[in-house]
Write a protein that holds these residues in place. Sequence first.
Motif, PDB file in Angstrom:
ATOM      1  N   MET A   1      89.459  71.389  86.832  1.00 58.84           N
ATOM      2  CA  MET A   1      90.236  72.313  87.634  1.00 58.84           C
ATOM      3  C   MET A   1      91.373  72.891  86.817  1.00 58.84           C
ATOM      4  O   MET A   1      91.649  74.071  86.901  1.00 58.84           O
ATOM      5  CB  MET A   1      90.754  71.577  88.875  1.00 58.84           C
ATOM      6  N   ASP A   2      92.019  72.050  86.013  1.00 55.95           N
ATOM      7  CA  ASP A   2      93.141  72.526  85.216  1.00 55.95           C
ATOM      8  C   ASP A   2      92.718  73.635  84.258  1.00 55.95           C
ATOM      9  O   ASP A   2      93.438  74.621  84.089  1.00 55.95           O
ATOM     10  CB  ASP A   2      93.778  71.379  84.432  1.00 55.95           C
ATOM     11  N   GLU A   3      91.553  73.471  83.650  1.00 56.44           N
ATOM     12  CA  GLU A   3      91.071  74.485  82.707  1.00 56.44           C
ATOM     13  C   GLU A   3      90.818  75.818  83.410  1.00 56.44           C
ATOM     14  O   GLU A   3      91.190  76.877  82.916  1.00 56.44           O
ATOM     15  CB  GLU A   3      89.800  74.001  82.006  1.00 56.44           C
ATOM     16  N   ILE A   4      90.216  75.769  84.577  1.00 53.38           N
ATOM     17  CA  ILE A   4      89.942  77.002  85.320  1.00 53.38           C
ATOM     18  C   ILE A   4      91.252  77.647  85.754  1.00 53.38           C
ATOM     19  O   ILE A   4      91.436  78.853  85.609  1.00 53.38           O
ATOM     20  CB  ILE A   4      89.033  76.734  86.530  1.00 53.38           C
ATOM     21  N   ARG A   5      92.175  76.851  86.280  1.00 56.21           N
ATOM     22  CA  ARG A   5      93.486  77.376  86.699  1.00 56.21           C
ATOM     23  C   ARG A   5      94.195  78.038  85.517  1.00 56.21           C
ATOM     24  O   ARG A   5      94.709  79.150  85.631  1.00 56.21           O
ATOM     25  CB  ARG A   5      94.362  76.253  87.266  1.00 56.21           C
ATOM     26  N   ASP A   6      94.170  77.369  84.363  1.00 55.91           N
ATOM     27  CA  ASP A   6      94.816  77.937  83.178  1.00 55.91           C
ATOM     28  C   ASP A   6      94.169  79.253  82.765  1.00 55.91           C
ATOM     29  O   ASP A   6      94.863  80.206  82.395  1.00 55.91           O
ATOM     30  CB  ASP A   6      94.772  76.939  82.018  1.00 55.91           C
ATOM     31  N   ARG A   7      92.850  79.321  82.833  1.00 64.46           N
ATOM     32  CA  ARG A   7      92.156  80.563  82.473  1.00 64.46           C
ATOM     33  C   ARG A   7      92.510  81.700  83.423  1.00 64.46           C
ATOM     34  O   ARG A   7      92.668  82.841  82.996  1.00 64.46           O
ATOM     35  CB  ARG A   7      90.647  80.338  82.466  1.00 64.46           C
TER      36      ARG A   7
ATOM     37  N   GLU B   1      95.307  79.126  96.281  1.00 64.07           N
ATOM     38  CA  GLU B   1      95.106  80.561  96.465  1.00 64.07           C
ATOM     39  C   GLU B   1      94.766  81.297  95.171  1.00 64.07           C
ATOM     40  O   GLU B   1      95.058  82.483  95.008  1.00 64.07           O
ATOM     41  CB  GLU B   1      96.306  81.200  97.162  1.00 64.07           C
ATOM     42  N   LEU B   2      94.106  80.583  94.251  1.00 67.63           N
ATOM     43  CA  LEU B   2      93.682  81.199  93.000  1.00 67.63           C
ATOM     44  C   LEU B   2      92.277  81.766  93.098  1.00 67.63           C
ATOM     45  O   LEU B   2      91.882  82.597  92.278  1.00 67.63           O
ATOM     46  CB  LEU B   2      93.763  80.193  91.849  1.00 67.63           C
ATOM     47  N   ILE B   3      91.518  81.305  94.089  1.00 72.83           N
ATOM     48  CA  ILE B   3      90.184  81.858  94.336  1.00 72.83           C
ATOM     49  C   ILE B   3      89.990  82.023  95.830  1.00 72.83           C
ATOM     50  O   ILE B   3      90.721  81.455  96.638  1.00 72.83           O
ATOM     51  CB  ILE B   3      89.049  80.961  93.777  1.00 72.83           C
ATOM     52  N   ARG B   4      89.002  82.818  96.180  1.00 72.55           N
ATOM     53  CA  ARG B   4      88.537  82.908  97.561  1.00 72.55           C
ATOM     54  C   ARG B   4      87.028  82.737  97.501  1.00 72.55           C
ATOM     55  O   ARG B   4      86.386  83.156  96.535  1.00 72.55           O
ATOM     56  CB  ARG B   4      88.947  84.227  98.206  1.00 72.55           C
TER      57      ARG B   4
ATOM     58  N   TYR C   1      85.445  83.933  94.071  1.00 73.70           N
ATOM     59  CA  TYR C   1      86.004  85.091  93.390  1.00 73.70           C
ATOM     60  C   TYR C   1      87.452  84.811  93.016  1.00 73.70           C
ATOM     61  O   TYR C   1      88.220  84.292  93.826  1.00 73.70           O
ATOM     62  CB  TYR C   1      85.942  86.321  94.308  1.00 73.70           C
ATOM     63  N   VAL C   2      87.808  85.201  91.801  1.00 69.87           N
ATOM     64  CA  VAL C   2      89.178  85.009  91.328  1.00 69.87           C
ATOM     65  C   VAL C   2      90.120  85.850  92.169  1.00 69.87           C
ATOM     66  O   VAL C   2      89.857  87.007  92.465  1.00 69.87           O
ATOM     67  CB  VAL C   2      89.292  85.392  89.835  1.00 69.87           C
ATOM     68  N   ASN C   3      91.211  85.235  92.536  1.00 75.99           N
ATOM     69  CA  ASN C   3      92.252  85.891  93.321  1.00 75.99           C
ATOM     70  C   ASN C   3      93.519  85.874  92.468  1.00 75.99           C
ATOM     71  O   ASN C   3      94.514  85.266  92.838  1.00 75.99           O
ATOM     72  CB  ASN C   3      92.448  85.130  94.638  1.00 75.99           C
ATOM     73  N   ALA C   4      93.444  86.503  91.308  1.00 79.53           N
ATOM     74  CA  ALA C   4      94.548  86.467  90.350  1.00 79.53           C
ATOM     75  C   ALA C   4      95.744  87.241  90.873  1.00 79.53           C
ATOM     76  O   ALA C   4      95.587  88.301  91.483  1.00 79.53           O
ATOM     77  CB  ALA C   4      94.108  87.045  89.010  1.00 79.53           C
ATOM     78  N   PRO C   5      96.945  86.706  90.637  1.00 77.27           N
ATOM     79  CA  PRO C   5      98.149  87.434  91.052  1.00 77.27           C
ATOM     80  C   PRO C   5      98.340  88.690  90.208  1.00 77.27           C
ATOM     81  O   PRO C   5      97.851  88.774  89.089  1.00 77.27           O
ATOM     82  CB  PRO C   5      99.274  86.431  90.812  1.00 77.27           C
TER      83      PRO C   5
ATOM     84  N   ARG D   1     104.338  83.185  90.934  1.00 72.25           N
ATOM     85  CA  ARG D   1     103.174  82.335  91.116  1.00 72.25           C
ATOM     86  C   ARG D   1     103.577  81.050  91.802  1.00 72.25           C
ATOM     87  O   ARG D   1     104.614  80.486  91.510  1.00 72.25           O
ATOM     88  CB  ARG D   1     102.548  81.996  89.766  1.00 72.25           C
ATOM     89  N   ARG D   2     102.701  80.601  92.689  1.00 72.24           N
ATOM     90  CA  ARG D   2     102.903  79.306  93.338  1.00 72.24           C
ATOM     91  C   ARG D   2     101.964  78.317  92.685  1.00 72.24           C
ATOM     92  O   ARG D   2     100.807  78.628  92.446  1.00 72.24           O
ATOM     93  CB  ARG D   2     102.562  79.387  94.819  1.00 72.24           C
ATOM     94  N   SER D   3     102.443  77.125  92.439  1.00 71.22           N
ATOM     95  CA  SER D   3     101.550  76.123  91.869  1.00 71.22           C
ATOM     96  C   SER D   3     100.816  75.363  92.952  1.00 71.22           C
ATOM     97  O   SER D   3      99.805  74.755  92.707  1.00 71.22           O
ATOM     98  CB  SER D   3     102.321  75.157  90.973  1.00 71.22           C
ATOM     99  N   SER D   4     101.347  75.374  94.179  1.00 75.84           N
ATOM    100  CA  SER D   4     100.650  74.732  95.284  1.00 75.84           C
ATOM    101  C   SER D   4     101.133  75.340  96.590  1.00 75.84           C
ATOM    102  O   SER D   4     102.245  75.843  96.667  1.00 75.84           O
ATOM    103  CB  SER D   4     100.912  73.230  95.282  1.00 75.84           C
ATOM    104  N   PRO D   5     100.307  75.271  97.638  1.00 77.13           N
ATOM    105  CA  PRO D   5     100.743  75.814  98.928  1.00 77.13           C
ATOM    106  C   PRO D   5     101.995  75.135  99.456  1.00 77.13           C
ATOM    107  O   PRO D   5     102.817  75.758 100.087  1.00 77.13           O
ATOM    108  CB  PRO D   5      99.546  75.551  99.841  1.00 77.13           C
TER     109      PRO D   5
END
Length: 82
Positions: A1-7, A46-49, A57-61, A67-71
Amino acid sequence: MDEIRDRIQRGDYVSGQKSTATELEREFGVTRVTTQKALTALRKAELIRTRYGMGSYVNAPEPGAPRRSSPAQADPDGLDSA
């Protein structure tokens, strides 16, 4: 998950880009359970939907958007959900 979030945050994955669980399993060499846990965490952040049966699908800001790191960070007292 961390790798995807970072990408996503680096812009390696662009807003609207689609991936399926099967594609992520192959790319990262993980099981379906691990993939589903990662997708759930990314949705909560909220990084994907996800469109069930279609993919995620990526929901990039937008560039420069906060940016929020968590809800929970956006609503630490949990008042918005009432």
